[in-house]
Structure formats: C-alpha cells, structure tokens
Scaffold this motif. Structure first.
Motif, mmCIF file in Angstrom:
data_model
loop_
_atom_site.group_PDB
_atom_site.id
_atom_site.type_symbol
_atom_site.label_atom_id
_atom_site.label_comp_id
_atom_site.label_asym_id
_atom_site.label_seq_id
_atom_site.Cartn_x
_atom_site.Cartn_y
_atom_site.Cartn_z
ATOM 1 N N PRO A 169 0.266 6.908 3.391
ATOM 2 C CA PRO A 169 -1.026 7.613 4.035
ATOM 3 C C PRO A 169 -0.998 8.833 3.529
ATOM 4 O O PRO A 169 -2.171 9.320 3.158
ATOM 5 N N ASP A 170 0.265 9.776 3.514
ATOM 6 C CA ASP A 170 0.010 11.006 2.864
ATOM 7 C C ASP A 170 0.179 11.192 1.380
ATOM 8 O O ASP A 170 0.654 12.162 1.022
ATOM 9 N N GLN A 180 -3.397 11.446 -4.033
ATOM 10 C CA GLN A 180 -4.296 10.720 -4.827
ATOM 11 C C GLN A 180 -4.539 11.062 -5.998
ATOM 12 O O GLN A 180 -5.161 12.415 -6.181
ATOM 13 N N LYS A 228 0.954 -1.231 0.173
ATOM 14 C CA LYS A 228 0.008 0.213 0.084
ATOM 15 C C LYS A 228 0.904 1.190 -0.129
ATOM 16 O O LYS A 228 2.023 1.442 0.365
#
Length: 429
Positions: free
Chosen positions: A124-125, A128, A121
């Motif tokens: 998180p930052d 996108q 994955k």
C-alpha cells in the motif's frame, strides 16, 4: 551399410564443441542482462529459471543417454539376426508416462508460485508511477508527488515502486532488463508491475526499452532509469516539483549543500518563466540530477550512439550566440506550445514530452541522442529526419518535411531562432 565407430572423430567433435562453449562464455559487461538480483522480482524469476534449467538438463541428459545407448546397443551388426518385433510393453509405457508427470509437478509448483508472487498487488505504501507509452517515447508521472517527466525515470532504492502501465496508441512493452519485469502496455487497459530496487544498491544507471514492436521507430523507443538513495530521490523530487526557471544559477545556502557534489550544487532562482521580473521571492531549491561525472565514468553503455542525419544541416557557430530570453519569446509564439508543457508557464499541452526541467536530462528523442546544444538544434529543426516516424513536425524554415512532404515556410524557424530556443531549453534546469 555397416558403420564404423571412430573415437578420434568423436573426440575431435567434442573438443570443438567445448571450445565453442568456452568462447561463448567469454566477454565483459552485460549491461542488459536479466540474470541479476537487483530486485525481488528478478531474484524470483532467476530462481525459477535455475529450477527449470536444472530439471530440463536432467531430462535432456536422461533422454540423450537412453538414445545413445539404444543406438549403440541395437545398431546393425554384420551377420546380426532380424530384430524381434514388439507390439507393446505395459510396464514401460506406464513408466515413461509417470516420469514426465512427476517432473512436471516439480516444474509446475515453483512456476505457479512465482506467478502468484509477481502478479500480487504492490504494498500500500509503494511509490506510484504512471507509465504512458507513446509512439515513440515514454511519459512518466508520479501522481503522489505531482511530477511529470519524460524518458528518464528516477527510483529510490529500498522502496517498492508500483507501475501503472498504459498506452495512448498501439501496444508497447515496458522493460528494464536488469531490474526485471517486461510487461505489455495494452490499449484500453491498465496493466501493473511492481518491484523494489535493493536498498544496498549504489546510485546506478540502467537501460530501458520497448520490447513490443510498435512501428517504424520501435528500436528507438528507449529510456534511462536511475536508482538513487532515498535522500537523493527526495532532492530530485523537490526540484522537479518546482516550476521551470531559466535565470542564471545562484549559490545555494550552505545548509542545503551539505553532502552534495559540485554537480548537485547548481541552484536556480524561483519564478515563473513567463514573467520572471514579476515573480515573487521563494526559497531556493537546489537542482539535483544523477551526477554526470559518474554517468560518463561508470555507465558508458548508456551513452547514445545514434549519428546525425546528413539530409539536414545547421550552422553550429550560432549556438554560442543563442539567447535564452529571445528563445523564450520565440518558443511562446511558435508551434512548439501546441505540443509541450512547461510548468510555471501558460504552456500546458500534454501531446509531447513535458519540458519543465528538460535541461537536467541527459538524452533527447527517447534516449536516442545526447541532450547537448548541437543534437537539440538538429532535433528541433527536423525531428522526422532524426527519428523515423516522429510525429514532431519539421520546423526548420525552407526544409521539406520527410513525412508530410510539405515545404516549411510560414511559421518555420531560422537557424538563429532555433539557436535561441536551444539556449532557452537548456536553461530550464
């Protein structure tokens, strides 16, 4: 028949092979090479390739050496005895089974490790980006920023980008050769791909492609990628968030211009396109796009090379007389609004490419043609003539649509009307 070993013939063949290999290595730039270290993704893939090539070469040399030795050592000789028949050799069979097994271990470990690394994955930052494949163009959405664009993708250096890959029709494959990747867009499923453009990369332009056959214009489904500095990306994003405007450019405040090039200084007044006279006052946001002078000077391989079709014609002298305001009015009552969205206007259809800031893009038709007045006029007049299979219909009045076979009369656009729409779209900076 007894063969004769001829060293000169073997030497000539070896020399010819070496010359062919040498010529194959000659060349200039390789704009779509995958053997780069511009992201951690293609660094990992290139390292895996080197390991596999090393072990594969060792195996090849060993097998070929054994084969050549056997051919010469046990070749037929005049007066030679009949070879002894051998029905099995346990030690030899165990050896030639064990050696490949050991080699496979050395191949499997780095392969599995790379798979887990590239399939993990994203951070998180990560930025996108939603990638949506269409027949035959690319839609890019930045959900964190509220930006939607088409066929031109901007990425900040040094920041991980997580791509969510979707298709609205058939299978496609998202591929930026020099950045790494190539992952399929599968119907009714979201695939993911992430990488981080190197922080020390200069602002650069790259080619992108669809790598999965998807129909008549598969080869014409291209896109452009720009890797830019974080500051440049923020400038680009700030402008892209604004609604479309088409007023005359104004000079941005000196503070906003610091550190920018003349191409980047172009600024547009805020206001909704649909009613510019009633638009409230708002801060001026500088227009920023990848500098065209750098694109022309350094990235010639990204210049579209498709030729205009001879089946349609356009009175190019009308382009100098095109009026953006007339074009806005014509656009608003034409079939164009049924497929295209323009931010700040009532036009919100998601069927075709978003045109909010189409005037800042360098290509049209998914990278097939340059975004200039002439090519845009021909594209509007009859996209199916310009790009086989295009779902954008012919709108030139009096023309026959090559796909639907109908003559365009009611609702068709004349050359002067198309020239006005071209002026309007080119003003959407």
């Amino acid at each position: 028949m007894v063969g004769t070993f001829r060293p000169r013939r073997v030497a000539s063949a070896a020399l010819l092979g070496a010359l062919a290999l040498g010529l194959a290595a000659c060349g200039g730039e390789y704009p779509n090479s995958t053997f780069n270290h511009y992201t951690e993704y293609n660094t990992a893939i290139d390292a895996l390739w080197d390991k596999l090539l090393f072990w594969g070469t060792l195996v090849f040399i060993g097998v070929e050496a054994g084969l050549v030795y056997t051919i010469f050592r046990y070749r037929r000789r005049p007066g030679g005895a009949t070879p002894k028949q051998v029905h099995g050799n346990t030690a030899l069979e165990i050896t030639w089974t064990a050696i490949p097994a050991v080699i496979l271990v050395f191949i499997a470990i780095p392969t599995v490790s790379t798979i887990f690394k590239t399939q993990a994955k994203a951070a998180p930052d990560a930025l996108q980006v939603e990638v949506i494949g269409h027949q035959w163009w690319w839609e890019f959405k930045y959900p964190q920023l509220g930006i939607t664009t088409a066929n031109e993708l901007y990425l900040p250096n040094g920041r991980t980008v997580n791509f969510q890959l979707k298709t609205v029709d058939v299978l496609h494959s998202f591929w930026i050769p020099q950045m790494g990747g190539k992952r399929d867009l599968v119907s009714n499923r979201t695939n993911y791909l992430w990488f981080t453009p190197n922080a020390d990369l200069p602002s650069s332009a790259w080619n992108g492609f669809c790598a999965e056959f998807c129909g008549a214009s598969h080869a014409n489904m291209r896109f452009r990628v720009y890797t830019v500095t974080p500051a440049e990306f923020e400038q680009w994003a700030a402008h892209q968030k604004q609604p479309a405007v088409f007023k005359a450019p104004v000079v941005a405040p000196a503070a906003a211009n610091a550190g920018t090039t003349p191409v980047q200084l172009a600024s547009l007044q805020q206001g909704a396109v649909g009613d510019s006279s009633a638009a409230p006052a708002a801060p001026v946001v500088p227009v920023w796009a990848f500098p065209k002078e750098r694109l022309d000077a350094e990235f010639a391989y990204t210049v579209p090379t498709a030729k205009l079709p001879t089946a349609i014609s356009f009175d190019e002298s009308l382009l100098a007389q095109g009026d953006a305001e007339r074009g806005r009015q014509t656009f608003s009552r034409s079939s164009c609004i049924g497929c295209h969205a323009i931010g700040g206007t009532p036009f919100t259809s998601p069927i075709g490419p978003n045109l909010t800031h189409v005037g800042t893009r360098y290509t049209i038709a998914a990278g097939l043609y340059p975004n200039d007045a002439k090519h845009l006029a021909y594209w509007i007049k009859s996209a199916p003539h310009m790009k086989p299979g295009s779902i954008m219909p012919t709108v030139g009045k009096g023309l026959t649509d090559p796909v639907r076979k109908n003559v365009i009369n009611v609702g068709g656009l004349t050359d002067p009307e198309i020239a006005d729409i071209v002026a309007y779209l080119q003003a959407l900076k």
